[in-house]
Design a protein around this motif. Structure first.
Motif, mmCIF file in Angstrom:
data_model
loop_
_atom_site.group_PDB
_atom_site.id
_atom_site.type_symbol
_atom_site.label_atom_id
_atom_site.label_comp_id
_atom_site.label_asym_id
_atom_site.label_seq_id
_atom_site.Cartn_x
_atom_site.Cartn_y
_atom_site.Cartn_z
ATOM 1 N N THR A 120 3.760 19.912 36.871
ATOM 2 C CA THR A 120 3.508 21.156 36.134
ATOM 3 C C THR A 120 4.679 21.504 35.200
ATOM 4 O O THR A 120 4.459 21.736 34.010
ATOM 5 N N ILE A 156 9.878 32.954 34.856
ATOM 6 C CA ILE A 156 9.532 33.939 35.886
ATOM 7 C C ILE A 156 8.904 33.166 37.039
ATOM 8 O O ILE A 156 7.892 32.490 36.857
ATOM 9 N N GLY A 157 9.536 33.267 38.199
ATOM 10 C CA GLY A 157 9.134 32.474 39.363
ATOM 11 C C GLY A 157 10.191 31.425 39.657
ATOM 12 O O GLY A 157 10.823 30.902 38.740
ATOM 13 N N SER A 192 9.668 29.005 42.482
ATOM 14 C CA SER A 192 9.126 28.167 43.557
ATOM 15 C C SER A 192 9.602 26.731 43.406
ATOM 16 O O SER A 192 9.992 26.299 42.311
ATOM 17 N N VAL A 202 7.841 24.121 43.441
ATOM 18 C CA VAL A 202 6.935 23.255 42.683
ATOM 19 C C VAL A 202 6.860 23.579 41.193
ATOM 20 O O VAL A 202 6.548 22.718 40.386
ATOM 21 N N VAL A 203 7.144 24.822 40.798
ATOM 22 C CA VAL A 203 7.036 25.148 39.373
ATOM 23 C C VAL A 203 8.308 25.808 38.823
ATOM 24 O O VAL A 203 9.021 25.218 38.007
ATOM 25 N N HIS A 241 12.732 36.675 39.397
ATOM 26 C CA HIS A 241 11.889 36.510 40.585
ATOM 27 C C HIS A 241 11.447 37.864 41.117
ATOM 28 O O HIS A 241 11.678 38.887 40.473
ATOM 29 N N SER A 242 10.872 37.883 42.307
ATOM 30 C CA SER A 242 10.221 39.110 42.777
ATOM 31 C C SER A 242 11.215 40.231 43.061
ATOM 32 O O SER A 242 10.818 41.392 43.139
ATOM 33 N N LEU A 243 12.493 39.912 43.206
ATOM 34 C CA LEU A 243 13.472 40.956 43.491
ATOM 35 C C LEU A 243 14.343 41.286 42.279
ATOM 36 O O LEU A 243 15.360 41.965 42.400
ATOM 37 N N VAL A 287 0.590 36.244 39.924
ATOM 38 C CA VAL A 287 0.107 37.628 39.845
ATOM 39 C C VAL A 287 -0.656 37.763 38.525
ATOM 40 O O VAL A 287 -0.074 37.615 37.445
ATOM 41 N N LEU A 339 0.488 39.736 34.925
ATOM 42 C CA LEU A 339 1.736 40.475 35.161
ATOM 43 C C LEU A 339 2.509 40.745 33.861
ATOM 44 O O LEU A 339 3.022 41.838 33.639
ATOM 45 N N MET A 394 -2.619 30.712 37.610
ATOM 46 C CA MET A 394 -4.029 30.360 37.727
ATOM 47 C C MET A 394 -4.600 31.301 38.774
ATOM 48 O O MET A 394 -4.447 31.090 39.966
ATOM 49 N N ASN A 395 -5.188 32.399 38.306
ATOM 50 C CA ASN A 395 -5.690 33.415 39.236
ATOM 51 C C ASN A 395 -7.168 33.649 38.954
ATOM 52 O O ASN A 395 -7.579 33.665 37.790
ATOM 53 N N VAL A 413 -1.733 24.900 30.596
ATOM 54 C CA VAL A 413 -0.879 24.083 31.459
ATOM 55 C C VAL A 413 -1.701 23.224 32.433
ATOM 56 O O VAL A 413 -1.321 22.103 32.744
ATOM 57 N N GLY A 414 -2.839 23.746 32.900
ATOM 58 C CA GLY A 414 -3.662 23.035 33.892
ATOM 59 C C GLY A 414 -3.973 21.593 33.496
ATOM 60 O O GLY A 414 -3.607 20.659 34.208
ATOM 61 N N THR A 417 -0.958 19.400 33.503
ATOM 62 C CA THR A 417 -0.462 19.018 34.830
ATOM 63 C C THR A 417 -1.150 17.724 35.271
ATOM 64 O O THR A 417 -0.508 16.797 35.766
HETATM 65 N N1 LIG Z 1 -1.473 25.129 36.039
HETATM 66 C C1 LIG Z 1 -1.056 24.395 37.046
HETATM 67 O O1 LIG Z 1 -1.075 23.213 36.961
HETATM 68 C C2 LIG Z 1 -0.507 25.043 38.256
HETATM 69 C C3 LIG Z 1 -0.614 26.399 38.390
HETATM 70 N N2 LIG Z 1 -0.051 27.035 39.438
HETATM 71 C C4 LIG Z 1 -0.146 28.509 39.459
HETATM 72 O O2 LIG Z 1 1.121 29.058 39.098
HETATM 73 C C5 LIG Z 1 1.374 30.270 39.793
HETATM 74 C C6 LIG Z 1 2.675 30.140 40.588
HETATM 75 O O3 LIG Z 1 2.566 29.113 41.487
HETATM 76 P P1 LIG Z 1 3.739 28.788 42.550
HETATM 77 O O4 LIG Z 1 5.014 28.639 41.846
HETATM 78 O O5 LIG Z 1 3.233 27.682 43.370
HETATM 79 O O6 LIG Z 1 3.729 30.171 43.392
HETATM 80 P P2 LIG Z 1 4.668 30.665 44.580
HETATM 81 O O7 LIG Z 1 3.913 31.766 45.243
HETATM 82 O O8 LIG Z 1 5.176 29.534 45.377
HETATM 83 O O9 LIG Z 1 5.916 31.311 43.818
HETATM 84 C C7 LIG Z 1 5.782 32.467 43.082
HETATM 85 C C8 LIG Z 1 7.100 32.852 42.471
HETATM 86 O O10 LIG Z 1 6.910 34.016 41.701
HETATM 87 C C9 LIG Z 1 7.828 35.040 42.112
HETATM 88 N N3 LIG Z 1 7.166 36.338 42.007
HETATM 89 C C10 LIG Z 1 6.166 36.829 42.763
HETATM 90 N N4 LIG Z 1 5.834 38.065 42.366
HETATM 91 C C11 LIG Z 1 6.658 38.365 41.352
HETATM 92 C C12 LIG Z 1 6.810 39.502 40.527
HETATM 93 N N5 LIG Z 1 6.044 40.575 40.653
HETATM 94 N N6 LIG Z 1 7.770 39.473 39.571
HETATM 95 C C13 LIG Z 1 8.538 38.386 39.400
HETATM 96 N N7 LIG Z 1 8.428 37.275 40.153
HETATM 97 C C14 LIG Z 1 7.506 37.270 41.128
HETATM 98 C C15 LIG Z 1 8.203 34.720 43.532
HETATM 99 O O11 LIG Z 1 9.480 35.248 43.756
HETATM 100 P P3 LIG Z 1 10.270 35.099 45.168
HETATM 101 O O12 LIG Z 1 10.859 33.716 45.133
HETATM 102 O O13 LIG Z 1 11.285 36.171 45.117
HETATM 103 O O14 LIG Z 1 9.239 35.271 46.221
HETATM 104 C C16 LIG Z 1 8.167 33.190 43.516
HETATM 105 O O15 LIG Z 1 9.407 32.658 43.127
HETATM 106 C C17 LIG Z 1 0.121 30.483 40.627
HETATM 107 O O16 LIG Z 1 -0.764 31.318 39.913
HETATM 108 C C18 LIG Z 1 -0.477 29.098 40.791
HETATM 109 O O17 LIG Z 1 -1.862 29.119 41.017
HETATM 110 C C19 LIG Z 1 0.672 26.351 40.379
HETATM 111 C C20 LIG Z 1 0.796 24.988 40.302
HETATM 112 C C21 LIG Z 1 0.175 24.229 39.251
#
Ligand SMILES: NC(=O)C1=CN([C@@H]2O[C@H](COP(=O)(O)OP(=O)(O)OC[C@H]3O[C@@H](n4cnc5c(N)ncnc54)[C@H](OP(=O)(O)O)[C@@H]3O)[C@@H](O)[C@H]2O)C=CC1
Ligand SMILES: Nc1nc(=O)c2c([nH]1)NC[C@@H]1CN(c3ccc(C(=O)N[C@@H](CCC(=O)O)C(=O)O)cc3)C=[N+]21
Length: 350
Positions: free
Chosen positions: A201, A224-225, A227, A229-230, A249-251, A271, A274, A291-292, A328-329, A332
């Motif tokens: 991704t 933003i984020g 994780s 994996v991304v 990130h979320s905090l 989210v 967002l 991807m929601n 992006v989908g 990927t």
């Molecule tokens: N298009 C594609 O190929 C792919 C799409 N996706 C999509 O991407 C999105 C993210 O996936 P993934 O990384 O796996 O998700 P995760 O849930 O593993 O991680 C989400 C990240 O976003 C942060 N976050 C959550 N809420 C907020 C907020 N309100 N403000 C700022 N940051 C926030 C979290 O912070 P914290 O670390 O503090 O919890 C975390 O770091 C999903 O919608 C998923 O479906 C995922 C993989 C492949």
């Protein structure tokens, strides 16, 4: 706003505050429309200074308030450029589906050569546990029958009773087409080391930027984020391409204050919608990984896919944006195939 239309499928928008827009030279036309199109994406913008249009060609004058544009010179390009004055800024859509098709075509070509010269083709094994819709989409998108057990990926996230670290560790780093193995992540993070695989991704996001003519070096990129994996690998990759990177990130307090300073924003949060229009600096490039699914009774499936970005708002502010779906989908999946091919090439070499 300058809007250039060359065919039904090509619409190029640029937001510039004042000055001239130079549209290439006759030399650029050699490669046909596709190449001209690519070059136009990088057209130069001068500040009321015609010398900035290096090779002559079509010059459009753009008024200071950017709402009115008029053609100053006859254009030599065919079909003619249409300039549509518009008060509403519409970002150029980064067509992930089309770019992914290009990548897949390139891969298919290489696989054909491999088949002819070596009598072998890459193979991919998928381990799918549970019944997540997004994992199933991803798997069927790859549409590869495992010819041999060459490379493998396991769908994440896993059901709760399974240990992610153990599952990832069970696959050798040499077959880790997902780029999730700690050895590959470690090599990605360390300077001077090259991972065998980069996570699909984030690699897809970078490839979309590069293939859309977006310059990364020296730019402020906000991810933003964070994780595994991304978000995290995306931030590391952007740094490897010499962007200055901020991770939100979320905090993080006041995320919009930070994103508003970004030239490039990659959003991977999970989210729906967002990121609003006022989170984005005018002219920034927005890559939406999210991807929601939102309930939608007008759709056959009963839901519709939306990203982590409020697309209608963002498209009025950004210069380029990836849609969901179709951004992006598909990339990927293309990067998964690219990683699989890279791996097969490596295996055959050794
Ligand atoms: N298009 C594609 O190929 C792919 C799409 N996706 C999509 O991407 C999105 C993210 O996936 P993934 O990384 O796996 O998700 P995760 O849930 O593993 O991680 C989400 C990240 O976003 C942060 N976050 C959550 N809420 C907020 C907020 N309100 N403000 C700022 N940051 C926030 C979290 O912070 P914290 O670390 O503090 O919890 C975390 O770091 C999903 O919608 C998923 O479906 C995922 C993989 C492949
Ligand atoms: N080990 C592992 N690696 C992954 O990369 C991985 C994973 N597990 N588990 C699931 C998530 C999700 N994911 C998607 C990729 C592409 C589309 C995709 O192609 N989406 C289409 C939409 C398809 C539709 O309309 O339903 C699009 O955006 O255009 C979807 C989801 C990869 N993931």
């Amino acid at each position: 706003l300058v809007r250039a239309r060359f065919s039904k499928s090509t619409l190029i928008d640029r937001r510039i505050s004042r000055g001239y827009v130079g549209l290439g030279s006759a030399g650029l036309l050699r490669g046909g429309w596709r190449e001209l199109d690519e070059k136009l994406k990088r057209f130069s913008v001068g500040d009321n200074n015609r010398r900035n249009c290096h090779h002559g060609g079509s010059v459009l004058h753009v008024s200071a308030n950017a709402a009115r544009a008029r053609s100053e010179e006859e254009q030599f390009v065919r079909p003619p450029l249409v300039v549509v004055p518009s008060a509403e800024i519409t970002a150029e859509v980064i067509d992930g589906k089309r770019i992914a098709e290009d990548v897949r075509r390139e891969i298919a070509q290489e696989v054909m050569i491999m088949k002819e010269t070596r009598g072998q083709v890459p193979g991919l094994a998928v381990v799918l546990v549970g019944n997540r819709v997004d994992s199933a989409t991803y798997t069927s998108g790859a549409k590869r029958k495992p010819a041999q057990m060459l490379d493998s990926l396991r769908m994440l996230p896993l059901p709760e009773h399974m240990n992610e670290e153990k599952v990832i560790g069970a696959i050798s780093a040499e077959k880790d087409v997902d780029g999730f193995h700690p050895l590959n992540v470690g090599r990605l993070v360390l300077q001077g080391r090259t991972p065998l695989f980069v996570s699909c991704t984030p690699r897809g996001c970078i490839e979309l930027l590069l293939r859309s003519g977006v310059e990364i070096a020296g730019k402020h990129a906000v991810v933003i984020g964070r994780s595994n994996v991304v978000g995290m690998p995306a931030a590391i990759l952007l740094q490897a391409y010499n962007a200055t990177v901020t991770v939100v990130h979320s905090l993080t307090p006041n995320p919009a204050e930070i994103t508003k300073t970004a030239d490039i924003i990659i959003v991977a949060v999970g989210v729906a919608q967002l990121v609003r229009g006022d989170w984005i600096k005018p002219g920034a490039v927005v890559v939406d990984v999210g991807m929601n699914s939102l309930p939608d009774s007008t759709k056959k499936k009963g839901y519709r896919l939306v990203g982590d970005v409020c697309y209608p708002e963002a498209a009025k502010v950004a210069s380029k944006i990836t849609p969901v779906p179709g951004g992006v989908g598909p990339m990927t999946i293309a990067m998964l195939l690219q990683n699989t091919l890279d791996s097969a090439k490596r295996t055959l070499k050794s």
